[in-house]
Design a protein around this motif. Structure first.
Motif, PDB file in Angstrom:
ATOM      1  N   VAL A   1       0.857  -1.189   0.000  1.00 14.12           N
ATOM      2  CA  VAL A   1       0.000   0.000   0.000  1.00 14.12           C
ATOM      3  C   VAL A   1       0.900   1.248   0.000  1.00 14.12           C
ATOM      4  O   VAL A   1       1.905   1.277   0.708  1.00 14.12           O
ATOM      5  CB  VAL A   1      -0.896  -0.009   1.261  1.00 14.12           C
ATOM      6  N   PRO A   2       0.572   2.282  -0.787  1.00 14.61           N
ATOM      7  CA  PRO A   2       1.397   3.507  -0.769  1.00 14.61           C
ATOM      8  C   PRO A   2       1.470   4.104   0.636  1.00 14.61           C
ATOM      9  O   PRO A   2       0.510   3.977   1.415  1.00 14.61           O
ATOM     10  CB  PRO A   2       0.664   4.457  -1.719  1.00 14.61           C
ATOM     11  N   PHE A   3       2.594   4.751   0.968  1.00 11.46           N
ATOM     12  CA  PHE A   3       2.861   5.173   2.340  1.00 11.46           C
ATOM     13  C   PHE A   3       1.740   6.036   2.926  1.00 11.46           C
ATOM     14  O   PHE A   3       1.277   5.786   4.042  1.00 11.46           O
ATOM     15  CB  PHE A   3       4.201   5.901   2.412  1.00 11.46           C
ATOM     16  N   GLY A   4       1.297   7.038   2.169  1.00  8.65           N
ATOM     17  CA  GLY A   4       0.274   7.950   2.682  1.00  8.65           C
ATOM     18  C   GLY A   4      -1.005   7.211   3.058  1.00  8.65           C
ATOM     19  O   GLY A   4      -1.573   7.429   4.137  1.00  8.65           O
ATOM     20  N   VAL A   5      -1.424   6.311   2.178  1.00  7.55           N
ATOM     21  CA  VAL A   5      -2.646   5.540   2.435  1.00  7.55           C
ATOM     22  C   VAL A   5      -2.441   4.627   3.648  1.00  7.55           C
ATOM     23  O   VAL A   5      -3.331   4.471   4.488  1.00  7.55           O
ATOM     24  CB  VAL A   5      -3.019   4.699   1.185  1.00  7.55           C
ATOM     25  N   ALA A   6      -1.237   4.049   3.740  1.00 11.05           N
ATOM     26  CA  ALA A   6      -0.930   3.161   4.862  1.00 11.05           C
ATOM     27  C   ALA A   6      -1.026   3.915   6.189  1.00 11.05           C
ATOM     28  O   ALA A   6      -1.534   3.378   7.177  1.00 11.05           O
ATOM     29  CB  ALA A   6       0.467   2.560   4.690  1.00 11.05           C
ATOM     30  N   VAL A   7      -0.564   5.163   6.197  1.00  9.99           N
ATOM     31  CA  VAL A   7      -0.632   5.954   7.433  1.00  9.99           C
ATOM     32  C   VAL A   7      -2.094   6.178   7.825  1.00  9.99           C
ATOM     33  O   VAL A   7      -2.470   5.974   8.982  1.00  9.99           O
ATOM     34  CB  VAL A   7       0.102   7.307   7.275  1.00  9.99           C
ATOM     35  N   VAL A   8      -2.920   6.550   6.844  1.00  5.25           N
ATOM     36  CA  VAL A   8      -4.346   6.754   7.126  1.00  5.25           C
ATOM     37  C   VAL A   8      -4.945   5.461   7.681  1.00  5.25           C
ATOM     38  O   VAL A   8      -5.648   5.454   8.698  1.00  5.25           O
ATOM     39  CB  VAL A   8      -5.098   7.213   5.851  1.00  5.25           C
ATOM     40  N   GLY A   9      -4.605   4.337   7.031  1.00  8.57           N
ATOM     41  CA  GLY A   9      -5.083   3.038   7.506  1.00  8.57           C
ATOM     42  C   GLY A   9      -4.623   2.759   8.922  1.00  8.57           C
ATOM     43  O   GLY A   9      -5.408   2.316   9.764  1.00  8.57           O
ATOM     44  N   GLY A  10      -3.356   3.029   9.198  1.00 16.28           N
ATOM     45  CA  GLY A  10      -2.801   2.793  10.531  1.00 16.28           C
ATOM     46  C   GLY A  10      -3.520   3.611  11.584  1.00 16.28           C
ATOM     47  O   GLY A  10      -3.855   3.111  12.669  1.00 16.28           O
ATOM     48  N   VAL A  11      -3.785   4.876  11.260  1.00 17.39           N
ATOM     49  CA  VAL A  11      -4.471   5.755  12.209  1.00 17.39           C
ATOM     50  C   VAL A  11      -5.888   5.234  12.469  1.00 17.39           C
ATOM     51  O   VAL A  11      -6.343   5.165  13.620  1.00 17.39           O
ATOM     52  CB  VAL A  11      -4.496   7.202  11.680  1.00 17.39           C
ATOM     53  N   LEU A  12      -6.573   4.822  11.393  1.00 17.60           N
ATOM     54  CA  LEU A  12      -7.943   4.307  11.552  1.00 17.60           C
ATOM     55  C   LEU A  12      -7.948   3.030  12.390  1.00 17.60           C
ATOM     56  O   LEU A  12      -8.809   2.847  13.254  1.00 17.60           O
ATOM     57  CB  LEU A  12      -8.570   4.041  10.178  1.00 17.60           C
ATOM     58  N   ILE A  13      -6.983   2.156  12.148  1.00 17.79           N
ATOM     59  CA  ILE A  13      -6.921   0.912  12.920  1.00 17.79           C
ATOM     60  C   ILE A  13      -6.616   1.224  14.391  1.00 17.79           C
ATOM     61  O   ILE A  13      -7.196   0.624  15.300  1.00 17.79           O
ATOM     62  CB  ILE A  13      -5.882  -0.056  12.301  1.00 17.79           C
ATOM     63  N   GLY A  14      -5.739   2.198  14.633  1.00 28.29           N
ATOM     64  CA  GLY A  14      -5.471   2.638  16.008  1.00 28.29           C
ATOM     65  C   GLY A  14      -6.748   3.130  16.671  1.00 28.29           C
ATOM     66  O   GLY A  14      -7.051   2.780  17.821  1.00 28.29           O
TER      67      GLY A  14
END
Lengths: 300, 388
Positions: free
Chosen positions: A61-74
């Motif tokens: 997954v591209p980095f920016g999208v991964a960060v958004v995903g990580g924040v949502l999962i958090g």
């Protein structure tokens, strides 16, 4: 290096580390403001956010999208913890709340160790973010991640400020912070308010986790411990339960840590943490409500 | 019915015979607590893999005294409390000939007193504090050189080969390993004619050293090199932040740098970094090292991560040799045989213990980083070694 440049560089260093502390501290204060509960699992939401981002990056997954995903999962993890562990003991004694949140942090950390092992893993950064901005012939430097962290803290503060003063949900949170029982009596859906508060706080923690991992280059299950400790200090200095207080405390702590190293002789710098904790004790003794919070008045 | 009974009896007899064979070859048990997970895992896990490899080789060749060796492996999670409880568990859990484990002094210190009390010898592959044996007692041995040797080797390398006349000394003040390493380096470097132009501290877990780095950048006299006594989980970040700040002088340190994290986290920031360690683990290393790499790769599907793998291998060789000379797996006899070790050829060097000194005299290997790759920079036997 001229004294002015030196001071400027050390101020940049202080802002960079202070903004991270502030970002962790905001969520801690939001939860404390409403529930009067020291949420130790907050540091583990950082870990969840960082690992989720890492897994997404590894999955392509591209980095920016991964960060958004990580924040949502958090954020989701925070909501789950509230629903499963904290709601059943809500309103119990302080000791019960404290032990519950300690138990949650142990469970999450050991779950992290089971899944990922407790070895530190490299956190890959896109070159764009890893870049260094250099001025005055390399005498002044900072990284893009530093700028991003500072911006994230600013946005988080503005967003929360808007949220708690301009939205019904936010106003409800302030009412709940004022008096949880009364908020319930006048018909506010307290359960929903608290879940939303956890989603927000844990989302910020997830973001802070990603930024912390980006600055340190590694992710590991115990990564939330040091920032959590610093965020507690920051929150106490600023005024526990107050969001502007948390931000102020975070920056003050960053400045204090940096300036002790920057301006005191190297015979004293080994005692940096001792100085910080002595100050913490002084605050608890003489101004337990922190800099910003006047006891019993405006919360959050 | 009778047939079935006879078969049952036969089966019973056969299994009794098998049990008898197993009893005859009752394994010699060696405790093996390692920090397989946690902050030290990047050093401990390879050390354990190296130890397992040597045990497998010895057992394939018929074992020691006709009996197979058996490692009692426990993960101590880089946590001193876990180390202590595992140590008690091991000591109370049946006969042990000896114990091996750890790559850091703090873990060895947490375990040492418990093994000392039980009288079981313990050999650490990689805990490098030269004070360790005397702090614990006559059961504690090192299979590696002490920090005073590697710090002195680093100091002579910096002074003679990097030609650095003045050095800045930075240390992590949260561990025994790093504070001692810094102390020994200073003593040896000053003795070699160098000047320490400044000191500073940081703490493992601080993810930012920018304040310290800015201070070094602002110094009126620039250091020719920077010695940093660092722990393995920080070193990648440490060198990266120095290089990002534009500090390009050589950075030198100890065997804590011997972790894959130096290159994976440090990236090109790791260039011009040098560190002292126990062996150069690469395809262009010595013949025994090359053979070791091949065997390690066959067993673990990866090349040895660092020199601690080789130290784990040598540690088992050292213990097996002592058991053989003792002619018994009695821990008291193994301890005496260990102390009398002379000229044992290992892949990380030759191990001998001088009377009363349970730290071997070994040569330190200096590894450098160029174009994000490790290379053998020097082999140093220091002419002056600071007292422990």
């Amino acid at each position: 290096m001229s004294p002015l440049l030196y001071l400027t560089q050390q101020t940049i260093n202080a802002l960079a580390i202070g903004s991270l502390y502030a970002l962790v501290s905001i969520g801690l204060s939001l939860i404390f403001g409403i529930l009067r509960m020291a949420n130790f699992a907050h540091g583990d939401m950082m870990m969840v956010g960082a690992f989720a981002t890492l897994l997404l990056v590894h999955a392509g997954v591209p980095f920016g999208v991964a960060v958004v995903g990580g924040v949502l999962i958090g954020a989701l993890a925070g909501a789950l913890v509230e629903r499963i562990a904290y709601r059943p003991v809500r309103g119990s004694s302080d000791v019960t709340l404290l032990l519950t949140s300690l138990a949650v942090t142990y469970i999450l950390e050991n779950l992290g160790i089971l899944i990922f092992t407790s070895s530190p893993q490299n956190f890959p950064l896109p070159a764009l973010l890893d870049d260094v901005v250099s001025m005055f012939d390399g005498q002044l430097i900072f990284t893009r991640i530093n700028v991003l962290t500072l911006a994230a803290t600013g946005v988080a503060l503005l967003f929360l400020g808007w949220f708690v003063t301009r939205t019904t949900m936010g106003l409800g949170m302030r009412a709940a912070a004022e008096d949880l029982g009364a908020a319930n009596i006048v018909g506010l859906d307290v359960n929903r308010l608290i879940i939303v508060a956890f989603v927000l706080a844990s989302g910020f923690a997830g973001l802070a986790g990603v930024l912390w991992a980006a600055q340190s280059g590694v992710v590991e299950p115990a990564m939330g411990f040091t920032p959590l400790l610093k965020a507690f200090i920051a929150a106490i200095i600023g005024g526990f339960g107050s969001i502007p207080g948390a931000v102020l405390g975070g920056f003050l702590l960053g400045a204090l840590e940096t300036m002790i190293v920057a301006f005191l002789p190297s015979s004293i710098t080994p005692y940096r943490d001792a100085i910080v904790f002595a100050l913490l004790i002084a605050f608890l003794l003489f101004r337990p409500a922190g800099i910003l919070r006047v006891q019993g008045e405006a919360k959050l | 019915m009778t047939l079935l009974r006879r078969e049952l009896l036969l089966g019973l007899a056969a299994s009794l015979a098998l049990m008898g064979a197993a009893l005859a070859a009752d394994p010699i048990r060696i405790a093996a607590p390692f920090n397989v997970t946690g902050g030290l895992s990047s050093l401990d896990a390879p050390a354990l893999n190296g130890a397992k490899l040597k045990v497998a080789e010895i057992n394939a060749a018929g074992g020691v005294l006709g009996r197979p060796l058996e490692l009692e492996v426990f993960d101590t999670k880089s946590d001193a409390t876990t180390v202590a409880s595992v140590a008690s568990q091991l000591v109370g859990g049946g006969k042990l000939a000896a114990g091996i484990g750890f790559t850091d002094s703090d873990s060895a210190l947490a375990l040492g007193p418990i093994f000392q009390k039980a009288g079981i010898p313990f050999v650490t592959p990689g805990a490098t504090s030269p004070k360790l044996p005397d702090q614990v007692g006559d059961t504690m041995f090192l299979a590696c050189f002490g920090d005073n040797v590697q710090a002195a080797a680093g100091a002579e390398f910096v002074r003679d080969q990097l030609k650095a006349k003045q050095v800045f000394l930075l240390r992590d003040n949260s561990a025994e390993y790093t504070t001692l390493l810094a102390k020994y380096f200073e003593a040896a470097y000053v003795k070699a004619g160098g000047t320490i132009i400044g000191h500073d501290d940081y703490k493992s877990g601080d993810k930012s050293l920018t304040a310290q780095i800015t201070k070094i950048k602002a110094m009126a006299t620039k250091p020719d090199a920077i010695y940093i006594a660092a722990n393995p989980d920080d070193i990648g970040l440490v060198v990266k932040q120095f290089r990002q700040a534009g500090v390009m002088q050589p950075i030198i340190g100890g065997d804590g740098y011997d972790t894959p994290l130096l290159l994976s986290v440090g990236g090109k920031g790791a260039n011009d970094v040098y560190f002292s360690t126990h062996a150069y683990m690469a395809a262009d290393g010595t013949k025994p090292i090359q053979a070791f790499i091949k065997a390690y790769n066959a067993a673990n599907k990866t090349d040895p991560e660092n020199a601690f793998a080789a130290l784990g291998y040598d540690t088992v060789a050292l213990v097996a040799d002592a058991i053989k000379r003792a002619g018994s797996d009695d821990p008291a006899k193994v301890k005496e045989a260990l102390a009398a070790t002379k000229g044992l050829e290992g892949i990380t060097g030759t191990i001998s213990f001088r009377p009363g000194v349970r730290v071997p005299d070994k040569t330190a290997t200096i590894i450098g980083v160029k174009d994000e790759k490790l290379f053998l920079a020097a082999q140093v036997t220091p002419s002056f070694v600071p007292a422990p």
